[in-house]
Design an enzyme around this catalytic site. Structure first.
Site, short mmCIF file in Angstrom:
data_model
loop_
_atom_site.label_atom_id
_atom_site.label_comp_id
_atom_site.label_asym_id
_atom_site.label_seq_id
_atom_site.Cartn_x
_atom_site.Cartn_y
_atom_site.Cartn_z
N PHE A 14 89.56 -15.76 32.32
CA PHE A 14 88.96 -15.41 31.14
C PHE A 14 88.42 -14.01 31.51
CE2 PHE A 14 84.34 -15.97 30.10
CZ PHE A 14 84.72 -15.29 28.69
N ASN A 35 97.32 -17.07 40.62
CA ASN A 35 98.12 -18.16 40.81
C ASN A 35 98.24 -18.94 39.73
OD1 ASN A 35 95.75 -19.25 41.27
ND2 ASN A 35 96.23 -20.58 43.18
N THR A 38 93.74 -21.85 37.12
CA THR A 38 92.79 -22.03 35.82
C THR A 38 92.91 -21.03 34.87
OG1 THR A 38 91.12 -20.98 36.91
CG2 THR A 38 91.04 -23.20 37.21
N LYS A 94 88.55 -22.21 49.57
CA LYS A 94 89.55 -21.57 50.23
C LYS A 94 89.50 -20.08 49.55
CE LYS A 94 93.63 -23.06 51.71
NZ LYS A 94 94.86 -23.87 51.47
N GLY A 105 90.62 -7.13 52.79
CA GLY A 105 91.70 -6.57 53.92
C GLY A 105 92.60 -5.74 53.14
N TYR A 148 81.34 -24.46 45.15
CA TYR A 148 81.35 -23.18 44.49
C TYR A 148 80.43 -22.25 45.02
CZ TYR A 148 81.60 -20.02 40.29
OH TYR A 148 81.44 -18.91 39.70
N LYS A 152 80.70 -18.91 47.42
CA LYS A 152 80.31 -17.47 46.80
C LYS A 152 79.28 -16.72 47.60
CE LYS A 152 82.68 -16.95 43.05
NZ LYS A 152 83.61 -15.86 42.75
N TYR A 162 81.99 -6.54 56.04
CA TYR A 162 83.00 -5.47 55.80
C TYR A 162 82.22 -4.36 55.45
CZ TYR A 162 87.43 -7.46 56.25
OH TYR A 162 88.83 -8.19 57.06
N THR A 178 78.65 -16.42 31.15
CA THR A 178 79.49 -15.35 30.31
C THR A 178 80.42 -16.11 29.27
OG1 THR A 178 79.16 -13.26 31.85
CG2 THR A 178 81.23 -13.37 30.14
P1 NAD Z 1 88.73 -18.42 35.12
O1 NAD Z 1 88.91 -19.82 35.84
O2 NAD Z 1 89.12 -18.30 33.64
O3 NAD Z 1 89.41 -17.40 36.11
C1 NAD Z 1 89.66 -17.50 37.35
C2 NAD Z 1 91.29 -17.00 37.87
O4 NAD Z 1 91.24 -17.00 39.21
C3 NAD Z 1 92.12 -17.88 37.09
O5 NAD Z 1 93.03 -17.17 36.45
C4 NAD Z 1 92.94 -18.68 38.39
O6 NAD Z 1 94.05 -18.78 38.10
C5 NAD Z 1 92.48 -17.49 39.39
N1 NAD Z 1 92.56 -18.20 40.72
C6 NAD Z 1 92.07 -19.24 41.41
N2 NAD Z 1 92.31 -19.41 42.37
C7 NAD Z 1 93.17 -18.30 42.86
C8 NAD Z 1 93.90 -18.16 44.18
N3 NAD Z 1 93.87 -18.88 45.17
N4 NAD Z 1 94.71 -17.09 44.01
C9 NAD Z 1 95.02 -16.41 42.88
N5 NAD Z 1 94.19 -16.49 41.85
C10 NAD Z 1 93.57 -17.69 41.85
O7 NAD Z 1 87.12 -17.98 35.43
P2 NAD Z 1 86.39 -16.95 34.86
O8 NAD Z 1 85.10 -17.38 34.29
O9 NAD Z 1 87.31 -15.76 34.43
O10 NAD Z 1 85.70 -16.43 36.15
C11 NAD Z 1 86.05 -15.46 36.92
C12 NAD Z 1 85.20 -14.98 38.32
O11 NAD Z 1 84.23 -14.42 37.88
C13 NAD Z 1 85.13 -15.88 39.28
O12 NAD Z 1 85.05 -15.57 40.66
C14 NAD Z 1 83.74 -16.59 38.79
O13 NAD Z 1 83.31 -17.27 39.90
C15 NAD Z 1 82.99 -15.16 38.38
N6 NAD Z 1 82.03 -15.55 37.46
C16 NAD Z 1 82.19 -16.12 36.12
C17 NAD Z 1 81.16 -16.45 35.49
C18 NAD Z 1 81.48 -16.94 33.92
O14 NAD Z 1 80.50 -17.31 33.23
N7 NAD Z 1 82.65 -16.76 33.38
C19 NAD Z 1 79.78 -16.26 35.86
C20 NAD Z 1 79.59 -15.94 37.22
C21 NAD Z 1 80.61 -15.67 38.02
#
Ligand code: NAD
Length: 322
Positions: A14, A35, A38, A94, A105, A148, A152, A162, A178
């Site tokens: 998203f 990957n 989600t 993970k 890295g 989760y 984080k 790093y 968001t």
């Molecule tokens: P989302 O689930 O739509 O997107 C996460 C993406 O990461 C997906 O496309 C998923 O396939 C990919 N992914 C997961 N594991 C993976 C892996 N091992 N290798 C490669 N890709 C992988 O979620 P989002 O809402 O777009 O959130 C994106 C980031 O922003 C996340 O790190 C989340 O913690 C952070 N975040 C989002 C919000 C929010 O409100 N949307 C709030 C706080 C933090």
């Protein structure tokens, strides 16, 4: 200065898809690594075929290699909704640990700026309100949400190590709730759930008594805040969110009004360790990044509802059924 070549991990999700889009619009070449746990290639389909965008299917927890120069790494890979991370607890831990190690890295190897997508969830069920970056949080390390939250918190610690040990140019954004178009109707987060329920005439399910609060930020605003951080040399952490706070019951009522729905509101059990309040103090983002959210909840919800309504008319089963 805008980056010339950026890697966006989780770029088919998203939030990541908006970052890819904005970067391409600014003339940055983008390598999106995902990957699809989600996320989906559909989220970036409109960018594919263009010379400045490449989608690479890759699990960040495994070996990661990107040929050529990279001057920005935005690390967004991670399940983010409670339904998703409770379904994928080990994968979430993970990607927050090994995935962050690999993304750091890559940034170190390329001499790139690195931005970690952290979260307001590092504050847990907060004892300080609103939440400032200096607050350390109140997180249950063995509770269901810990997969989760603690991933984080570990990712923030690794990013800081790093910076201190390797001199990597890092930044940490703590993103608050968001919302916007491209959220999955069944991702379990409150806004897509309420909109889906209201549009299909089902009861709108509010957890607990609905007095718990959230502060919701429209996705275009969040993306601008993140890119302001990417373009700075600030280490953070910095809150990115909209400080306008509302209760879950108010949110459900607003969605019902804006959709013109007559769905009843139904109260269901509140999940374990669900935070009682959530509101960012965004004064640091304003002073260090010159950024502040612009879109109010009513306008953002209108745009999101319009997108869901359009999706519903094209693929009713995507919204109404599972
Ligand atoms: P989302 O689930 O739509 O997107 C996460 C993406 O990461 C997906 O496309 C998923 O396939 C990919 N992914 C997961 N594991 C993976 C892996 N091992 N290798 C490669 N890709 C992988 O979620 P989002 O809402 O777009 O959130 C994106 C980031 O922003 C996340 O790190 C989340 O913690 C952070 N975040 C989002 C919000 C929010 O409100 N949307 C709030 C706080 C933090």
């Amino acid at each position: 200065m805008d980056a010339r070549r950026a890697v966006v991990t989780g770029g088919a999700g998203f939030l990541g898809s908006y970052l890819c889009e904005r970067l391409v619009e600014r003339g940055t070449e983008v390598i999106c690594m995902d990957n699809f746990l989600t996320g989906s290639p559909d989220n970036v389909a409109h960018l594919m075929g263009g010379p400045a965008f490449r989608l690479v299917e890759c699990d960040l927890t495994g070996f990661v290699h990107v040929p050529g120069d990279v001057d920005l790494v935005l690390h967004f890979a991670s399940a983010a909704s409670p339904v998703d991370y409770l379904r994928h607890p080990i994968e979430t831990l993970k990607v927050g640990s090994l995935g962050t190690l690999h993304a750091l890295g890559l940034a170190r190897e390329k001499g790139a700026r690195f931005v970690l997508a952290s979260t307001s969830e590092v504050y847990g069920d907060p004892l300080e309100h609103p939440q400032k970056e200096s607050y350390w949080g109140n997180v249950n390390p063995v509770g269901p949400r810990s997969v989760y939250d603690e991933a984080k918190r570990f990712a923030e610690s690794l990013t800081t190590a790093y910076r201190n040990s390797h001199g990597t140019d890092t930044g940490i954004v703590r993103i608050f709730n968001t919302y916007g178009p491209r959220m999955r109707p069944h991702d379990g987060r409150a806004i897509p759930t309420f909109i889906r329920q209201a549009l299909s005439g089902e009861p709108i399910t509010v957890t607990g008594d609905g007095t718990q609060t959230r502060s919701i930020c429209y996705v275009a605003d969040t993306a601008e805040g993140i890119l302001a951080m990417a373009g700075s040399d600030f280490e953070g952490p910095v809150n990115i969110g909209n400080p306008a706070e509302l209760t879950m019951l108010e949110l459900a009522g607003t969605v019902r009004d804006l959709t013109g729905s007559s769905s009843p509101i139904e109260f269901i059990d509140r999940p374990a360790d669900d935070p009682a309040v959530r509101r960012p103090d965004t004064s640091l983002a304003a002073s260090r990044l010159g950024w502040k959210a612009q879109v109010d909840a009513e306008e953002g919800l209108r745009r999101t509802i319009a997108w869901f309504a359009d999706k519903l008319s094209q693929t009713p089963q995507a919204v109404a059924g599972r």
